[in-house]
Design a protein around this motif. Structure first.
Motif, PDB file in Angstrom:
ATOM      1  N   HIS A  66     -15.031 101.369 -39.867  1.00 42.28           N
ATOM      2  CA  HIS A  66     -13.900 101.195 -38.958  1.00 42.28           C
ATOM      3  C   HIS A  66     -12.618 101.711 -39.612  1.00 42.28           C
TER       4      HIS A  66
ATOM      5  N   TYR B 164     -13.203 105.680 -39.293  1.00 41.58           N
ATOM      6  CA  TYR B 164     -13.384 106.303 -37.967  1.00 41.58           C
ATOM      7  C   TYR B 164     -12.849 105.454 -36.810  1.00 41.58           C
ATOM      8  N   GLN B 165     -12.307 104.275 -37.107  1.00 41.00           N
ATOM      9  CA  GLN B 165     -11.771 103.374 -36.079  1.00 41.00           C
ATOM     10  C   GLN B 165     -12.823 102.927 -35.062  1.00 41.00           C
ATOM     11  N   ASN B 166     -14.085 102.926 -35.449  1.00 43.50           N
ATOM     12  CA  ASN B 166     -15.153 102.324 -34.629  1.00 43.50           C
ATOM     13  C   ASN B 166     -16.259 101.842 -35.558  1.00 43.50           C
ATOM     14  N   SER B 167     -17.157 101.032 -35.005  1.00 44.66           N
ATOM     15  CA  SER B 167     -18.178 100.382 -35.828  1.00 44.66           C
ATOM     16  C   SER B 167     -19.564 100.997 -35.666  1.00 44.66           C
TER      17      SER B 167
ATOM     18  N   LEU C 166     -21.413  93.159 -33.221  1.00 39.12           N
ATOM     19  CA  LEU C 166     -20.637  94.389 -33.305  1.00 39.12           C
ATOM     20  C   LEU C 166     -20.868  95.312 -32.104  1.00 39.12           C
TER      21      LEU C 166
ATOM     22  N   THR D  56     -16.338  92.444 -31.422  1.00 35.55           N
ATOM     23  CA  THR D  56     -16.338  91.824 -32.745  1.00 35.55           C
ATOM     24  C   THR D  56     -15.985  90.357 -32.549  1.00 35.55           C
TER      25      THR D  56
ATOM     26  N   TYR E  42     -18.645  97.280 -41.898  1.00 34.77           N
ATOM     27  CA  TYR E  42     -17.668  97.405 -40.810  1.00 34.77           C
ATOM     28  C   TYR E  42     -16.322  97.916 -41.343  1.00 34.77           C
ATOM     29  N   ASP E  43     -15.865  97.315 -42.436  1.00 40.48           N
ATOM     30  CA  ASP E  43     -14.568  97.723 -43.002  1.00 40.48           C
ATOM     31  C   ASP E  43     -14.574  99.200 -43.377  1.00 40.48           C
TER      32      ASP E  43
ATOM     33  N   GLU F 132     -14.056  90.124 -38.509  1.00 41.59           N
ATOM     34  CA  GLU F 132     -14.835  90.730 -37.422  1.00 41.59           C
ATOM     35  C   GLU F 132     -16.273  90.219 -37.342  1.00 41.59           C
TER      36      GLU F 132
END
Length: 512
Positions: free
Chosen positions: A315, A318-321, A136, A140, A311-312, A299
């Motif tokens: 992400h 916030y659209q990031n990991s 990550l 990904t 991650y789900d 991912e």
């Protein structure tokens, strides 16, 4: 001389290790050995797949209930026999002069096998978590992130084992300090994950899904029997809820061990039972798409379900990991501290068995570092065997299943010997400590013994069908060969000289 050291002297042992562990420090090591994340995290995905969330969630409650019987039975024995040899010392004294040496021999080797394999389970699962963190951090699986191949994975496994051995070679104060960090790491980190994860997730599963949904996956597991699927789904709980005997291994280094040892055993069971269930609920409520968790194109390459859930959630919000990576690091820290604690326990058992001449070249492994008062040679023996145990990682896919089975059967199987001996011995031959069950002892020991037998049996079962070289659980073969050699050694040679724990004090004359 406190009550623990006085009782140790009565049992025929002089005080050689430094007795400076407090109740809190002993509890910290015990909780670190059981660990909040290290049992649940690596097996969560497979257990969820076998029978769905309801079986996984309620399975933890059932296993916790029966674990209390085992813990209470062991706490009573620990109160009476506060020695580093713990389980095999208990077995020798409880089984009596006729059967004591054989009971001690079996228990000692089961415990040794289980603890050393336990180091391997922590190293493997810790490497798996680190593999996902690196993936990550570099992207990904979909974006060209780096997924460590077998050779690099084995280097991670070996590196963790060596680091734990190095740390265990230093003074006990270092280990005690790190384990105090560990208990706060797990408690605070556990609370953060349990509270934050469902809040961050864009959607949460309904209570009916978490607590009542039952679904098998015969197309991926090859298992069509619902009963069989439920049995396998509960393995995560049975694997997670043991290791509390670590407090017993440290009783020669603990102040007031005849009282504090039992308290640490039972307290660690209580802490992990509650936090473990909360962790399972947090993961399950936060699932976004159950079918996507196992997709090899997702991912995390479908290799680590808890990592994909994290991650789900992050992400999606916030659209990031970044948040997922931080929480995965918290989980990885739990594996690190857990492996460190299990290495401590394994070395103590090897040291105690070597002190009683039950291991080849015992004179080497029982040596105590003159300055740090640590069984350093025993530490490195455990690390070396653990690395050898992990060599199949380079070729075989089911290594974790096998190591987990060997660890659980050896470790938990070792509990059964003294508990059975306590159950069948004459009550007037038992000298109770401050924690005494009285008439309740036999029924509690019976339930505990039967539960252990069931636990050991289910870990011998195949976990994936159809059977081939990539799905076969080779733990039964490895255990059969190992235990056969140990019993053969007993019949041909060891029974002639191994008498169980060897006193190093003449109790009547007070001589060393």
């Amino acid at each position: 001389m406190d009550s623990g050291e006085k009782r140790l002297n009565e049992l025929g042992y002089k005080q050689e290790l430094r007795r400076e562990m407090t109740l809190f420090k002993t509890l910290a090591i015990s909780v670190s050995t059981v660990t909040l994340f290290t049992g649940i995290t690596p097996l969560y995905g497979s257990s969820l797949r076998y029978a769905g969330p309801a079986s996984l969630v309620w399975g933890w409650v059932v296993v916790s209930f029966f674990t209390w019987f085992v813990g209470i039975a062991m706490a009573e024995i620990c109160s009476s026999f506060p020695t580093t040899g713990s389980l095999y010392f208990w077995a020798a004294h409880l089984a009596g002069p006729k059967w004591g040496p054989f009971a001690s021999w079996c228990c000692a080797w089961l415990e040794t096998i289980g603890l050393i394999a336990g180091i391997g389970t922590q190293a493997y699962a810790g490497s798996q978590t680190l593999q996902t963190i690196i993936l990550l951090c570099t992207g990904t699986n979909k974006d060209g992130g780096y997924f460590a191949p077998r050779g690099v994975f084995f280097c991670m496994y070996m590196g963790l084992t060596i680091i734990w051995a190095i740390l265990n070679t230093f003074a006990l104060e270092v280990i005690a300090f790190l384990d105090i960090i560990s208990i706060w790491w797990q408690v605070v980190g556990g609370l953060v994950i349990v509270i934050m994860l469902p809040l961050v997730a864009l959607k949460t599963q309904s209570a009916s899904y978490v607590f009542t949904h039952f679904e098998t996956s015969p197309e991926s597991t090859g298992i069509s029997s619902k009963a069989y699927a439920v049995v396998l789904s509960v393995l995560v709980s049975q694997y997670s809820l043991y290791g509390y005997d670590a407090a017993a291994h440290l009783t020669e280094e603990t102040k007031g061990a005849d009282k504090n040892g039992p308290i640490a055993i039972l307290s660690s069971i209580g802490i992990i039972s509650i936090f473990g269930w909360a962790y399972i609920l947090a993961l399950t409520f936060s699932i976004q798409d159950p079918s996507y968790l196992y997709d090899v194109n997702n991912e995390t390459a479908g290799a680590f379900v808890p990592g994909q859930i994290l991650y789900d959630a992050f992400h999606g919000r916030y659209q990031n990991s970044t948040g997922a990576i931080v929480l995965l690091f918290v989980i990885w820290g739990s594996f690190f501290f857990g492996g460190l604690s299990i290495t401590t326990s394994a070395a103590r058992v090897v040291y105690a068995l070597s002190r009683d001449k039950g291991i080849p070249f015992s004179s080497i492994w029982r040596r105590v570092h003159p300055k740090h008062k640590i069984p350093a040679n025993a530490v490195w023996l455990c690390a070396g065997v653990c690395i050898l145990l992990g060599l199949p990682i380079l070729k075989v896919n089911v290594v974790f299943t096998a190591i987990t089975s060997i660890c659980t059967i050896g470790w938990v199987g070792g509990y059964a010997v003294p508990i059975f001996a306590r159950m069948v011995m004459a009550e007037n031959n038992f000298k109770p400590g401050p924690f005494y069950l009285g008439r309740a002892s036999r029924p509690i020991c019976l339930v505990a013994f039967l539960w252990i037998c069931y636990t050991c049996s289910v870990f011998l079962l195949p976990t994936i069908y159809p059977l081939d070289w990539n799905t076969f659980n080779y733990a039964p073969i490895a255990l059969a060969v190992g235990l056969a050699l140990i019993l053969l050694w007993w019949l041909l040679d060891a029974r002639k000289w191994f008498k169980g724990p060897v006193r190093n004090i003449d109790v009547q004359n007070g001589k060393v």
